[in-house]
Design a protein around this motif. Structure first.
Motif, mmCIF file in Angstrom:
data_model
loop_
_atom_site.group_PDB
_atom_site.id
_atom_site.type_symbol
_atom_site.label_atom_id
_atom_site.label_comp_id
_atom_site.label_asym_id
_atom_site.label_seq_id
_atom_site.Cartn_x
_atom_site.Cartn_y
_atom_site.Cartn_z
ATOM 1 N N GLY A 11 0.876 -1.101 -0.150
ATOM 2 C CA GLY A 11 0.021 0.081 -0.097
ATOM 3 C C GLY A 11 0.973 1.420 0.029
ATOM 4 N N THR A 13 1.318 3.708 -2.167
ATOM 5 C CA THR A 13 0.736 4.813 -2.786
ATOM 6 C C THR A 13 -0.328 5.655 -1.741
ATOM 7 N N GLY A 14 -0.297 5.185 -0.571
ATOM 8 C CA GLY A 14 -1.505 5.607 0.140
ATOM 9 C C GLY A 14 -0.774 6.619 1.189
ATOM 10 N N ILE A 16 -0.245 6.379 4.555
ATOM 11 C CA ILE A 16 0.659 5.965 5.168
ATOM 12 C C ILE A 16 1.849 5.468 4.298
ATOM 13 N N LEU A 86 0.235 -10.453 -4.449
ATOM 14 C CA LEU A 86 0.445 -9.695 -3.078
ATOM 15 C C LEU A 86 0.879 -10.707 -1.977
ATOM 16 N N ILE A 102 -2.052 -1.463 3.462
ATOM 17 C CA ILE A 102 -3.294 -1.515 2.509
ATOM 18 C C ILE A 102 -4.359 -0.992 3.453
ATOM 19 N N VAL A 103 -5.484 -0.335 2.663
ATOM 20 C CA VAL A 103 -6.868 -0.258 3.638
ATOM 21 C C VAL A 103 -7.652 -1.405 3.277
ATOM 22 N N GLY A 104 -8.181 -1.724 4.633
ATOM 23 C CA GLY A 104 -9.347 -2.572 4.822
ATOM 24 C C GLY A 104 -9.075 -3.984 4.631
ATOM 25 N N ALA A 106 -8.802 -5.949 2.588
ATOM 26 C CA ALA A 106 -8.035 -6.229 1.327
ATOM 27 C C ALA A 106 -6.521 -6.559 1.829
ATOM 28 N N ALA A 124 -0.394 -1.053 10.250
ATOM 29 C CA ALA A 124 -1.192 0.264 10.041
ATOM 30 C C ALA A 124 -2.629 -0.268 9.714
ATOM 31 N N GLU A 127 -7.949 -3.051 10.000
ATOM 32 C CA GLU A 127 -8.982 -3.992 9.669
ATOM 33 C C GLU A 127 -8.527 -5.483 10.007
ATOM 34 N N GLY A 206 -5.951 8.695 4.326
ATOM 35 C CA GLY A 206 -6.682 8.262 3.374
ATOM 36 C C GLY A 206 -8.439 8.354 3.643
ATOM 37 N N ILE A 209 -10.530 5.879 6.332
ATOM 38 C CA ILE A 209 -10.351 6.264 7.742
ATOM 39 C C ILE A 209 -10.589 7.670 8.273
ATOM 40 N N MET A 267 1.994 10.959 11.616
ATOM 41 C CA MET A 267 1.965 9.829 11.589
ATOM 42 C C MET A 267 3.430 9.195 11.328
HETATM 43 P P1 NAD Z 1 -4.998 5.041 1.724
HETATM 44 O O1 NAD Z 1 -6.293 4.898 1.009
HETATM 45 O O2 NAD Z 1 -4.512 6.629 1.695
HETATM 46 O O3 NAD Z 1 -4.141 4.098 0.973
HETATM 47 C C1 NAD Z 1 -4.559 2.655 0.733
HETATM 48 C C2 NAD Z 1 -3.483 1.990 0.021
HETATM 49 O O4 NAD Z 1 -3.716 0.518 0.055
HETATM 50 C C3 NAD Z 1 -2.875 2.461 -1.335
HETATM 51 O O5 NAD Z 1 -1.401 2.293 -1.493
HETATM 52 C C4 NAD Z 1 -3.845 1.524 -2.301
HETATM 53 O O6 NAD Z 1 -3.135 1.140 -3.578
HETATM 54 C C5 NAD Z 1 -3.801 0.269 -1.424
HETATM 55 N N1 NAD Z 1 -5.128 -0.629 -1.782
HETATM 56 C C6 NAD Z 1 -6.499 -0.011 -1.701
HETATM 57 N N2 NAD Z 1 -7.292 -0.989 -1.939
HETATM 58 C C7 NAD Z 1 -6.693 -2.276 -2.242
HETATM 59 C C8 NAD Z 1 -6.809 -3.351 -2.505
HETATM 60 N N3 NAD Z 1 -8.262 -3.897 -2.551
HETATM 61 N N4 NAD Z 1 -5.939 -4.352 -2.708
HETATM 62 C C9 NAD Z 1 -4.638 -3.990 -2.617
HETATM 63 N N5 NAD Z 1 -4.136 -2.715 -2.048
HETATM 64 C C10 NAD Z 1 -5.269 -1.856 -1.921
HETATM 65 O O7 NAD Z 1 -5.097 4.634 3.229
HETATM 66 P P2 NAD Z 1 -4.283 5.137 4.253
HETATM 67 O O8 NAD Z 1 -4.992 6.356 4.978
HETATM 68 O O9 NAD Z 1 -2.903 5.012 3.940
HETATM 69 O O10 NAD Z 1 -4.707 3.643 5.276
HETATM 70 C C11 NAD Z 1 -3.828 2.438 5.368
HETATM 71 C C12 NAD Z 1 -4.247 1.546 6.829
HETATM 72 O O11 NAD Z 1 -3.752 2.318 7.652
HETATM 73 C C13 NAD Z 1 -5.877 1.698 6.786
HETATM 74 O O12 NAD Z 1 -5.980 0.545 7.464
HETATM 75 C C14 NAD Z 1 -5.739 2.834 8.042
HETATM 76 O O13 NAD Z 1 -6.957 2.411 8.885
HETATM 77 C C15 NAD Z 1 -4.446 2.475 8.663
HETATM 78 N N6 NAD Z 1 -4.176 4.099 9.349
HETATM 79 C C16 NAD Z 1 -3.763 4.912 8.674
HETATM 80 C C17 NAD Z 1 -3.649 6.266 9.108
HETATM 81 C C18 NAD Z 1 -3.352 7.425 8.488
HETATM 82 O O14 NAD Z 1 -2.916 8.311 9.099
HETATM 83 N N7 NAD Z 1 -3.616 7.391 7.054
HETATM 84 C C19 NAD Z 1 -3.688 6.072 10.664
HETATM 85 C C20 NAD Z 1 -3.718 5.045 11.387
HETATM 86 C C21 NAD Z 1 -4.187 3.863 10.696
#
Ligand code: NAD
Ligand code: MG
Length: 386
Positions: A11, A13-14, A16, A86, A102-104, A106, A124, A127, A206, A209, A267
């Motif tokens: 993940g 590109t997200g 985190i 993956l 990765i979010v969720g 998935a 991170a 889920e 993202g 969240i 973060m």
């Molecule tokens: P985001 O949406 O910004 O990024 C998600 C990443 O997962 C991307 O790189 C995307 O390409 C990948 N992805 C999405 N759907 C996918 C799938 N079906 N299969 C494979 N890859 C997939 O999300 P985020 O905010 O970075 O959050 C990621 C995780 O970290 C979540 O579980 C979130 O709860 C947790 N988290 C995030 C933060 C934060 O500050 N962003 C803080 C605490 C916890």
């Protein structure tokens, strides 16, 4: 010379993922990037690959394979595509630490694959623990795979517990910012739209969240995450609203003493802590300044208005597949809200109705978790046409 820790970012590109790359870029002597994965954002994955030169990358969307392959043709980067890749890449020997970002739901399979292969997990993806925490923690113990939380509250608790392994925890106190709608009532929330809900006061994250933070489901998921990470009973987990997000969470021990971990909300700090653990390494992140006028407030969450917290507490108490059902329904509901298909308060409605509908299983197998997830998603989706 100290060996570099080899990092895989699932993940990348997200929110985190990109922040993890900033941390790594600031410490090229300590970390190397070996794996990057993205779901659909091929452009950013290519850019990251050219900058960090990983061993391998995975693009989830198979239609984008050719483009990524061609863009990286002049490099040594191995390119894979599709969901199954993956899991396969997660099992490879080329890295030491997986940042599970990765979010969720998935993110579950690849994280389990990494655990199966004894990797250290900087987690991170909360889920994963919400859905199948018992199986994940059992497998991690069996395979000696360490799980280090990245979620800021859980990183805080983890840090407070360092050096306390023999001491009994009375309870933990998870702090919540309250999100953009702190103090609002249902008559206001009923009209809330996606763009307003996406404006978080303290954190840039993202989309999923961010909505979870606005509905307080995020804190509900974090209670369940904490139960598994720190082996707690539900009654040992308390949530308190602290709108400044300076205290990231607290632990109270059996002598009544409390430890808190504090800092500006960023973060990159918990990400860096998880990667460098058990060391702390230097950072240039902005520091909190007590000389500036400041107040730290604490209040009880309004669970009558933000009923997701009550639903998550119910799921936490009930156990079995109930947190998995809660999570699946919530993922569908948040997705629908982000597409303006349902209203803000409908999210809670959909989660509640799905929890009441899907059969309860007290000790599910991994297959049963997958089935419950699928059933809950299908049922929740039928509610969108309401
Ligand atoms: P985001 O949406 O910004 O990024 C998600 C990443 O997962 C991307 O790189 C995307 O390409 C990948 N992805 C999405 N759907 C996918 C799938 N079906 N299969 C494979 N890859 C997939 O999300 P985020 O905010 O970075 O959050 C990621 C995780 O970290 C979540 O579980 C979130 O709860 C947790 N988290 C995030 C933060 C934060 O500050 N962003 C803080 C605490 C916890
Ligand atoms: Mg958090």
């Amino acid at each position: 010379m100290i060996q570099k820790k080899r990092i895989a970012i699932f993940g990348s590109t997200g929110s985190i993922g990109t922040q993890a790359l900033e941390v790594i870029a600031a410490h090229p002597d300590k970390f190397s990037v070996e794996v990057l994965t993205a779901h659909t954002n091929d452009e950013l994955l290519i850019k990251q690959s050219l900058q960090f030169n990983p061993n391998m990358v995975v693009i989830g969307d198979e239609k984008k394979y050719q483009k990524v392959k061609e863009a990286l043709a002049k490099t040594d980067v191995k390119v894979f595509a599709g969901e199954d890749s993956l899991e396969e890449v997660a099992a490879m020997d080329c890295y030491d630490i997986m940042i599970a970002a990765i979010v969720g739901f998935a993110g579950l399979k690849s994280t389990l694959s990494a655990i199966e292969n004894g990797k250290t997990i900087a987690l991170a993806n909360k889920e994963t623990l919400v859905v199948a925490g018992d199986i994940v923690m059992r497998k991690a113990a069996e395979k000696n795979a360490q799980i280090i939380p990245v979620d800021s509250e859980h990183s805080a608790i983890f840090q407070c517990l360092t050096g306390e392994s023999r001491n009994k925890i009375e309870k933990i106190i998870l702090t919540a910012s309250g999100g953009p709608f702190l103090g609002k009532k249902p008559n206001f929330l009923v009209n809330v739209k996606r763009d307003h809900a996406l404006q978080h006061p303290n954190w840039t994250m993202g989309a999923k969240i961010t909505i979870d933070s606005a509905t307080l489901m995020n804190k509900g998921l974090e209670m369940i995450e904490a139960k598994w990470l720190f082996n707690l009973r539900p009654d040992q987990i308390q949530v308190i609203i602290h709108s400044q997000s300076i205290i990231h969470s607290m632990v109270q021990f059996e002598d009544g003493s409390m430890k808190a971990q504090m800092g500006l909300p960023d973060m990159k700090l918990p990400i860096q802590y998880a990667l460098a653990y058990p060391q702390r390494i230097q950072s240039k992140f902005p520091r909190y300044d007590f000389k500036k006028p400041n107040t730290l407030n604490f209040e009880e969450p309004d669970v009558k208005t933000f009923r997701n917290l009550t639903l998550a507490t119910d799921a936490l108490n009930k156990g079995g597949n109930m947190p998995c059902i809660l999570n699946a329904a919530n993922e569908i509901a948040v997705f629908a809200f982000l597409r303006n298909r349902i209203g803000f308060l409908d999210i809670t409605e959909m989660v509640e109705r799905t929890m009441n509908k899907i059969s309860f299983i007290a000790s599910p197998t991994l297959e049963e978790y997958f089935e419950s997830d699928g059933e809950a998603r299908n049922f929740a989706a039928t509610l969108i046409q309401m």
